[in-house]
Design a protein around this motif. Sequence first.
Motif, mmCIF file in Angstrom:
data_model
loop_
_atom_site.group_PDB
_atom_site.id
_atom_site.type_symbol
_atom_site.label_atom_id
_atom_site.label_comp_id
_atom_site.label_asym_id
_atom_site.label_seq_id
_atom_site.Cartn_x
_atom_site.Cartn_y
_atom_site.Cartn_z
ATOM 1 N N MET A 1 0.848 -1.185 0.000
ATOM 2 C CA MET A 1 0.000 0.000 0.000
ATOM 3 C C MET A 1 0.889 1.243 0.000
ATOM 4 O O MET A 1 1.728 1.418 0.872
ATOM 5 C CB MET A 1 -0.907 -0.022 1.228
ATOM 6 N N SER A 2 0.711 2.093 -0.971
ATOM 7 C CA SER A 2 1.521 3.306 -1.061
ATOM 8 C C SER A 2 0.842 4.457 -0.317
ATOM 9 O O SER A 2 -0.362 4.447 -0.083
ATOM 10 C CB SER A 2 1.756 3.692 -2.514
ATOM 11 N N PHE A 3 1.639 5.431 0.055
ATOM 12 C CA PHE A 3 1.116 6.593 0.771
ATOM 13 C C PHE A 3 0.306 7.458 -0.190
ATOM 14 O O PHE A 3 0.728 7.695 -1.323
ATOM 15 C CB PHE A 3 2.273 7.404 1.366
ATOM 16 N N PRO A 4 -0.849 7.969 0.226
ATOM 17 C CA PRO A 4 -1.729 8.737 -0.670
ATOM 18 C C PRO A 4 -1.291 10.192 -0.844
ATOM 19 O O PRO A 4 -1.982 11.137 -0.458
ATOM 20 C CB PRO A 4 -3.085 8.645 0.031
ATOM 21 N N TRP A 5 -0.104 10.378 -1.443
ATOM 22 C CA TRP A 5 0.442 11.723 -1.607
ATOM 23 C C TRP A 5 -0.487 12.629 -2.403
ATOM 24 O O TRP A 5 -0.636 13.809 -2.078
ATOM 25 C CB TRP A 5 1.818 11.678 -2.266
ATOM 26 N N ASP A 6 -1.099 12.108 -3.467
ATOM 27 C CA ASP A 6 -1.985 12.942 -4.291
ATOM 28 C C ASP A 6 -3.131 13.520 -3.463
ATOM 29 O O ASP A 6 -3.428 14.706 -3.546
ATOM 30 C CB ASP A 6 -2.553 12.145 -5.463
ATOM 31 N N ALA A 7 -3.766 12.661 -2.675
ATOM 32 C CA ALA A 7 -4.892 13.112 -1.853
ATOM 33 C C ALA A 7 -4.424 14.102 -0.785
ATOM 34 O O ALA A 7 -5.086 15.108 -0.521
ATOM 35 C CB ALA A 7 -5.581 11.919 -1.205
ATOM 36 N N LEU A 8 -3.279 13.824 -0.185
ATOM 37 C CA LEU A 8 -2.755 14.701 0.859
ATOM 38 C C LEU A 8 -2.385 16.071 0.286
ATOM 39 O O LEU A 8 -2.708 17.109 0.868
ATOM 40 C CB LEU A 8 -1.538 14.056 1.519
ATOM 41 N N MET A 9 -1.748 16.078 -0.865
ATOM 42 C CA MET A 9 -1.379 17.341 -1.491
ATOM 43 C C MET A 9 -2.617 18.113 -1.938
ATOM 44 O O MET A 9 -2.679 19.339 -1.796
ATOM 45 C CB MET A 9 -0.426 17.097 -2.658
ATOM 46 N N HIS A 10 -3.616 17.410 -2.451
ATOM 47 C CA HIS A 10 -4.864 18.072 -2.846
ATOM 48 C C HIS A 10 -5.523 18.725 -1.630
ATOM 49 O O HIS A 10 -5.994 19.863 -1.693
ATOM 50 C CB HIS A 10 -5.824 17.071 -3.479
ATOM 51 N N PHE A 11 -5.527 18.015 -0.520
ATOM 52 C CA PHE A 11 -6.118 18.553 0.698
ATOM 53 C C PHE A 11 -5.351 19.780 1.186
ATOM 54 O O PHE A 11 -5.945 20.836 1.434
ATOM 55 C CB PHE A 11 -6.146 17.480 1.794
ATOM 56 N N GLY A 12 -4.044 19.664 1.333
ATOM 57 C CA GLY A 12 -3.246 20.755 1.888
ATOM 58 C C GLY A 12 -3.126 21.961 0.982
ATOM 59 O O GLY A 12 -3.293 23.100 1.418
ATOM 60 N N LEU A 13 -2.840 21.703 -0.289
ATOM 61 C CA LEU A 13 -2.619 22.808 -1.217
ATOM 62 C C LEU A 13 -3.918 23.316 -1.819
ATOM 63 O O LEU A 13 -4.084 24.521 -2.019
ATOM 64 C CB LEU A 13 -1.663 22.372 -2.337
ATOM 65 N N GLY A 14 -4.846 22.408 -2.101
ATOM 66 C CA GLY A 14 -6.094 22.793 -2.754
ATOM 67 C C GLY A 14 -7.178 23.243 -1.800
ATOM 68 O O GLY A 14 -7.714 24.340 -1.924
ATOM 69 N N GLN A 15 -7.498 22.390 -0.821
ATOM 70 C CA GLN A 15 -8.603 22.717 0.076
ATOM 71 C C GLN A 15 -8.201 23.709 1.158
ATOM 72 O O GLN A 15 -8.936 24.648 1.449
ATOM 73 C CB GLN A 15 -9.168 21.440 0.693
ATOM 74 N N LEU A 16 -7.052 23.481 1.785
ATOM 75 C CA LEU A 16 -6.613 24.401 2.838
ATOM 76 C C LEU A 16 -5.927 25.643 2.280
ATOM 77 O O LEU A 16 -5.753 26.618 2.993
ATOM 78 C CB LEU A 16 -5.660 23.692 3.807
ATOM 79 N N ARG A 17 -5.515 25.564 1.028
ATOM 80 C CA ARG A 17 -4.847 26.672 0.338
ATOM 81 C C ARG A 17 -3.556 27.099 1.034
ATOM 82 O O ARG A 17 -3.234 28.276 1.133
ATOM 83 C CB ARG A 17 -5.796 27.844 0.160
ATOM 84 N N LEU A 18 -2.821 26.104 1.537
ATOM 85 C CA LEU A 18 -1.525 26.371 2.152
ATOM 86 C C LEU A 18 -0.499 26.639 1.056
ATOM 87 O O LEU A 18 -0.611 26.102 -0.044
ATOM 88 C CB LEU A 18 -1.062 25.163 2.972
ATOM 89 N N SER A 19 0.488 27.441 1.374
ATOM 90 C CA SER A 19 1.596 27.595 0.430
ATOM 91 C C SER A 19 2.374 26.280 0.433
ATOM 92 O O SER A 19 2.305 25.504 1.388
ATOM 93 C CB SER A 19 2.507 28.748 0.858
ATOM 94 N N SER A 20 3.110 26.032 -0.633
ATOM 95 C CA SER A 20 3.884 24.788 -0.675
ATOM 96 C C SER A 20 4.899 24.753 0.466
ATOM 97 O O SER A 20 5.135 23.698 1.060
ATOM 98 C CB SER A 20 4.580 24.614 -2.025
ATOM 99 N N ARG A 21 5.466 25.901 0.820
ATOM 100 C CA ARG A 21 6.420 25.966 1.932
ATOM 101 C C ARG A 21 5.752 25.539 3.237
ATOM 102 O O ARG A 21 6.278 24.715 3.976
ATOM 103 C CB ARG A 21 6.978 27.382 2.060
#
Length: 62
Positions: A1-21
């Motif tokens: 089972m691989s880590f769900p990076w796509d979902a995590l990045m979508h949540f953090g960058l897309g939904q929470l609108r965090l900067s990449s930093r």
Amino acid sequence: MSFPWDALMHFGLGQLRLSSRDFWRLSLPEIRALSGTMRGSRQAPSRDIFNSLMQAFPDGDT
């Protein structure tokens, strides 16, 4: 089972609108807290903790 990076990045960058930093500086427990997936921790912070957070991270000029 691989880590769900796509979902995590979508949540953090897309939904929470965090900067990449800011996103990449988060720990996994912080991400869990932001996503509301922490179990057994449903209690609101105390007034002292809340006031400390407000002082550390003000909304703007006061």
